[in-house]
Design a protein around this motif. Structure first.
Motif, PDB file in Angstrom:
ATOM      1  N   ARG A   1      -0.611  20.340  -2.413  1.00 11.75           N
ATOM      2  CA  ARG A   1      -1.515  19.824  -1.393  1.00 11.75           C
ATOM      3  C   ARG A   1      -0.874  18.693  -0.587  1.00 11.75           C
ATOM      4  O   ARG A   1      -0.909  18.683   0.633  1.00 11.75           O
ATOM      5  N   LEU A   2      -0.291  17.724  -1.298  1.00 13.20           N
ATOM      6  CA  LEU A   2       0.168  16.513  -0.615  1.00 13.20           C
ATOM      7  C   LEU A   2       1.567  16.653  -0.036  1.00 13.20           C
ATOM      8  O   LEU A   2       1.893  16.017   0.965  1.00 13.20           O
ATOM      9  N   ALA A   3       2.408  17.471  -0.666  1.00 17.94           N
ATOM     10  CA  ALA A   3       3.804  17.549  -0.219  1.00 17.94           C
ATOM     11  C   ALA A   3       4.168  18.955   0.257  1.00 17.94           C
ATOM     12  O   ALA A   3       5.300  19.174   0.693  1.00 17.94           O
ATOM     13  N   ARG A   4       3.224  19.886   0.191  1.00 15.17           N
ATOM     14  CA  ARG A   4       3.441  21.267   0.640  1.00 15.17           C
ATOM     15  C   ARG A   4       4.710  21.863   0.025  1.00 15.17           C
ATOM     16  O   ARG A   4       5.476  22.545   0.701  1.00 15.17           O
TER      17      ARG A   4
ATOM     18  N   LEU B   1      16.542   8.642  -6.808  1.00 19.28           N
ATOM     19  CA  LEU B   1      16.451  10.071  -7.075  1.00 19.28           C
ATOM     20  C   LEU B   1      17.771  10.711  -6.658  1.00 19.28           C
ATOM     21  O   LEU B   1      18.255  10.454  -5.549  1.00 19.28           O
ATOM     22  N   PRO B   2      18.337  11.553  -7.511  1.00 19.46           N
ATOM     23  CA  PRO B   2      19.613  12.178  -7.157  1.00 19.46           C
ATOM     24  C   PRO B   2      19.435  13.386  -6.229  1.00 19.46           C
ATOM     25  O   PRO B   2      20.344  14.188  -6.062  1.00 19.46           O
ATOM     26  N   PHE B   3      18.233  13.523  -5.659  1.00 21.80           N
ATOM     27  CA  PHE B   3      17.960  14.637  -4.734  1.00 21.80           C
ATOM     28  C   PHE B   3      16.988  14.085  -3.700  1.00 21.80           C
ATOM     29  O   PHE B   3      16.432  13.002  -3.881  1.00 21.80           O
ATOM     30  N   ASP B   4      16.815  14.860  -2.626  1.00 22.10           N
ATOM     31  CA  ASP B   4      15.846  14.443  -1.611  1.00 22.10           C
ATOM     32  C   ASP B   4      14.694  15.451  -1.633  1.00 22.10           C
ATOM     33  O   ASP B   4      14.937  16.657  -1.497  1.00 22.10           O
ATOM     34  N   PHE B   5      13.476  14.973  -1.811  1.00 22.03           N
ATOM     35  CA  PHE B   5      12.320  15.884  -1.846  1.00 22.03           C
ATOM     36  C   PHE B   5      12.283  16.770  -0.601  1.00 22.03           C
ATOM     37  O   PHE B   5      11.824  17.908  -0.638  1.00 22.03           O
TER      38      PHE B   5
ATOM     39  N   GLY C   1       0.824  -1.217   0.000  1.00 23.22           N
ATOM     40  CA  GLY C   1       0.000   0.000   0.000  1.00 23.22           C
ATOM     41  C   GLY C   1       0.852   1.258   0.000  1.00 23.22           C
ATOM     42  O   GLY C   1       0.522   2.252   0.631  1.00 23.22           O
ATOM     43  N   ARG C   2       1.992   1.198  -0.712  1.00 24.34           N
ATOM     44  CA  ARG C   2       2.807   2.411  -0.801  1.00 24.34           C
ATOM     45  C   ARG C   2       3.405   2.611  -2.193  1.00 24.34           C
ATOM     46  O   ARG C   2       3.501   1.675  -2.976  1.00 24.34           O
ATOM     47  N   VAL C   3       3.758   3.853  -2.427  1.00 19.96           N
ATOM     48  CA  VAL C   3       4.404   4.184  -3.690  1.00 19.96           C
ATOM     49  C   VAL C   3       5.869   3.779  -3.581  1.00 19.96           C
ATOM     50  O   VAL C   3       6.509   4.028  -2.558  1.00 19.96           O
ATOM     51  N   GLU C   4       6.374   3.119  -4.603  1.00 17.50           N
ATOM     52  CA  GLU C   4       7.808   2.815  -4.645  1.00 17.50           C
ATOM     53  C   GLU C   4       8.359   3.268  -5.985  1.00 17.50           C
ATOM     54  O   GLU C   4       8.081   2.658  -7.012  1.00 17.50           O
TER      55      GLU C   4
ATOM     56  N   GLY D   1       5.456  13.752  -0.636  1.00 17.55           N
ATOM     57  CA  GLY D   1       4.731  13.976   0.622  1.00 17.55           C
ATOM     58  C   GLY D   1       5.278  13.105   1.741  1.00 17.55           C
ATOM     59  O   GLY D   1       5.420  13.552   2.882  1.00 17.55           O
ATOM     60  N   ARG D   2       5.600  11.880   1.399  1.00 17.78           N
ATOM     61  CA  ARG D   2       6.169  10.990   2.415  1.00 17.78           C
ATOM     62  C   ARG D   2       7.529  11.523   2.872  1.00 17.78           C
ATOM     63  O   ARG D   2       7.804  11.648   4.065  1.00 17.78           O
ATOM     64  N   ALA D   3       8.376  11.881   1.869  1.00 14.84           N
ATOM     65  CA  ALA D   3       9.729  12.353   2.200  1.00 14.84           C
ATOM     66  C   ALA D   3       9.691  13.628   3.033  1.00 14.84           C
ATOM     67  O   ALA D   3      10.533  13.848   3.892  1.00 14.84           O
ATOM     68  N   ARG D   4       8.704  14.466   2.798  1.00 17.60           N
ATOM     69  CA  ARG D   4       8.638  15.755   3.493  1.00 17.60           C
ATOM     70  C   ARG D   4       7.832  15.692   4.777  1.00 17.60           C
ATOM     71  O   ARG D   4       7.632  16.707   5.448  1.00 17.60           O
ATOM     72  N   GLY D   5       7.312  14.492   5.074  1.00 15.82           N
ATOM     73  CA  GLY D   5       6.579  14.316   6.325  1.00 15.82           C
ATOM     74  C   GLY D   5       5.199  14.947   6.329  1.00 15.82           C
ATOM     75  O   GLY D   5       4.602  15.145   7.382  1.00 15.82           O
ATOM     76  N   THR D   6       4.680  15.253   5.153  1.00 17.33           N
ATOM     77  CA  THR D   6       3.341  15.860   5.104  1.00 17.33           C
ATOM     78  C   THR D   6       2.260  14.807   4.872  1.00 17.33           C
ATOM     79  O   THR D   6       1.077  15.103   4.959  1.00 17.33           O
ATOM     80  N   LEU D   7       2.666  13.579   4.567  1.00 17.34           N
ATOM     81  CA  LEU D   7       1.705  12.479   4.384  1.00 17.34           C
ATOM     82  C   LEU D   7       2.087  11.369   5.353  1.00 17.34           C
ATOM     83  O   LEU D   7       3.220  10.892   5.326  1.00 17.34           O
ATOM     84  N   SER D   8       1.145  10.930   6.168  1.00 21.75           N
ATOM     85  CA  SER D   8       1.409   9.806   7.061  1.00 21.75           C
ATOM     86  C   SER D   8       1.295   8.511   6.255  1.00 21.75           C
ATOM     87  O   SER D   8       0.775   8.509   5.131  1.00 21.75           O
ATOM     88  N   ALA D   9       1.759   7.413   6.855  1.00 26.28           N
ATOM     89  CA  ALA D   9       1.631   6.113   6.183  1.00 26.28           C
ATOM     90  C   ALA D   9       0.152   5.817   5.912  1.00 26.28           C
ATOM     91  O   ALA D   9      -0.204   5.265   4.870  1.00 26.28           O
ATOM     92  N   ALA D  10      -0.720   6.215   6.846  1.00 26.49           N
ATOM     93  CA  ALA D  10      -2.160   5.969   6.653  1.00 26.49           C
ATOM     94  C   ALA D  10      -2.709   6.803   5.496  1.00 26.49           C
ATOM     95  O   ALA D  10      -3.501   6.317   4.679  1.00 26.49           O
ATOM     96  N   ASP D  11      -2.269   8.067   5.420  1.00 24.73           N
ATOM     97  CA  ASP D  11      -2.698   8.927   4.291  1.00 24.73           C
ATOM     98  C   ASP D  11      -2.249   8.293   2.978  1.00 24.73           C
ATOM     99  O   ASP D  11      -2.982   8.260   1.992  1.00 24.73           O
ATOM    100  N   GLU D  12      -1.004   7.834   2.988  1.00 19.90           N
ATOM    101  CA  GLU D  12      -0.446   7.253   1.762  1.00 19.90           C
ATOM    102  C   GLU D  12      -1.233   6.017   1.352  1.00 19.90           C
ATOM    103  O   GLU D  12      -1.564   5.831   0.180  1.00 19.90           O
ATOM    104  N   LYS D  13      -1.561   5.198   2.342  1.00 15.65           N
ATOM    105  CA  LYS D  13      -2.312   3.968   2.049  1.00 15.65           C
ATOM    106  C   LYS D  13      -3.671   4.315   1.440  1.00 15.65           C
ATOM    107  O   LYS D  13      -4.125   3.690   0.485  1.00 15.65           O
TER     108      LYS D  13
END
Ligand code: M6R
Length: 365
Positions: free
Chosen positions: A72-75, A41-45, A33-36, A175-187
């Protein structure tokens, strides 16, 4: 090979559930249930201050939808330009930021020139492209492939929905990398994405109704498309598709801009196509529809089950889409928008796959 379709464009519209599914499988781990993202990526979001997107035509409009998602998702602030403007406007770009390019062919002259500008300005270059061997793919730091397969119709359809799919996966990863999406949001989002191919098949089942409406639309001289939020770029896309293959003049507007000018055009001869899934902005769009109806405008409403229940406006027609999570809704709502342009042009006897004056890949500026 068109299979059992009359045109490549029809075949490509119908292929969307399959190619969007294939693209999803490339970017999503269904069981987890996650994006992979299937490349490094040669950078960090997390460290990015902004993203600049440039592209042309329909690819630009996919980019415009993704601006809403990234913000919205990654601010993360997103700037977006058509590539023909970006390449010359000498935008100041902070070294180490992300420049994102979207292109089906990977050969569009203006997009490629923008990519080279960004590269000279020390940006990380990420391209969402459909042709893996293209010049843009070769000149990018990373390539996020759309797996739409060969697109032959000049009007882009399946490449567009695959671009949206990839861009949404990237926005979720950001959004995951920036902490704006929780694992539950992502799922929740991944579950919604997994449902998209099925919802697109459902959307295609409205084809007969759309075909009937196309007869009406073919009589129009001008057509207005309206939408808010991610439905605004879809309104622009609807207008672009209709003009490019039927040669009917069409314009897309943000619904809220109606009273700042275009409302003056409305009368009983002008169909107004409103794209309004039942999301947070639905009520706002309904009041814009009331303004259109009060001036005799003939409305074709593209909405979902809930939206259809909650409007009692007198529309010329309402096309009811299956309900979708609001974030993925634009991918599903793209289908009736494409079908409407397709059937209008076919009804008018136009050459849908090879419209006049247009080339599939615009390699000169
Ligand atoms: O190959 P690209 O995605 O870079 O092409 C961009 C535009 O030329 C293209 O999307 C064009 O607008 C289509 N004909 C729209 O249907």
């Amino acid at each position: 090979d068109k299979g059992n379709h009359r045109h490549f464009m029809a075949k490509e519209i119908h292929e969307q559930p399959e190619v969007v599914g294939r693209t999803l499988a490339h970017y999503v781990n269904f069981t987890a249930g996650r994006v992979e993202i299937p490349f490094d990526l040669p950078f960090d979001f997390k460290n990015l201050k902004r993203v600049s997107i440039s592209a042309c035509g329909t690819a630009y409009l996919a980019g415009l939808v993704s601006k809403y998602w990234f913000e919205r998702l990654a601010r993360i602030p997103v700037e977006i330009d058509v590539a023909s403007e970006f390449r010359y406007r000498e935008a100041p770009l902070e070294p180490g930021s992300l420049a994102l390019f979207v292109s089906q062919s990977g050969e569009t002259a203006d997009t490629l020139a923008s990519l080279r500008y960004a590269s000279a300005e020390k940006q990380h270059i990420l391209s969402v492209v459909n042709v893996a061997t293209s010049t843009m793919a070769r000149e990018s730091d990373v390539v996020a492939a759309t797996l739409a397969g060969v697109e032959i119709g000049v009007a882009s359809t399946k490449a567009f929905t695959c671009q949206l799919t990839v861009l949404l996966c990237l926005a979720i990863a950001a959004g995951r990398a920036r902490g704006t999406l929780s694992a539950a949001d992502e799922k929740e989002l991944v579950d919604a994405l997994i449902g998209v191919p099925g919802l697109m098949s459902e959307a295609i089942k409205r084809e007969h109704q759309v075909e009937m409406l196309a007869r009406e639309l073919s009589k129009a001289k001008d057509v207005l498309y309206l939408g808010r939020g991610t439905s605004y770029p879809l309104a622009l896309e609807g207008a672009l598709k209709l003009k490019e293959i039927s040669y009917i003049h069409a314009e897309g507007y943000a619904a809220g801009e109606l009273k700042h000018g275009p409302i003056a055009l409305i009368d009983e001869t002008m169909p107004v196509i409103v794209i309004a899934p039942h999301d947070a902005l639905f009520e706002k769009t309904v009041s814009n529809m009331q303004e259109v109806a009060a001036r005799g405008g003939r409305i074709i409403l593209i909405t979902d089950e809930k939206g259809a229940l909650e409007t009692d406006l007198d529309t010329m027609a309402t096309i009811v889409m299956p309900s979708a999570h609001p974030i993925v809704a634009p991918i599903v709502h793209a289908v009736p928008v494409q079908l409407l342009a397709y059937h209008t042009a076919v009804f008018m006897g136009k050459d849908v796959d090879q419209p006049r004056n247009l080339a599939k890949s615009v390699t000169v500026e």
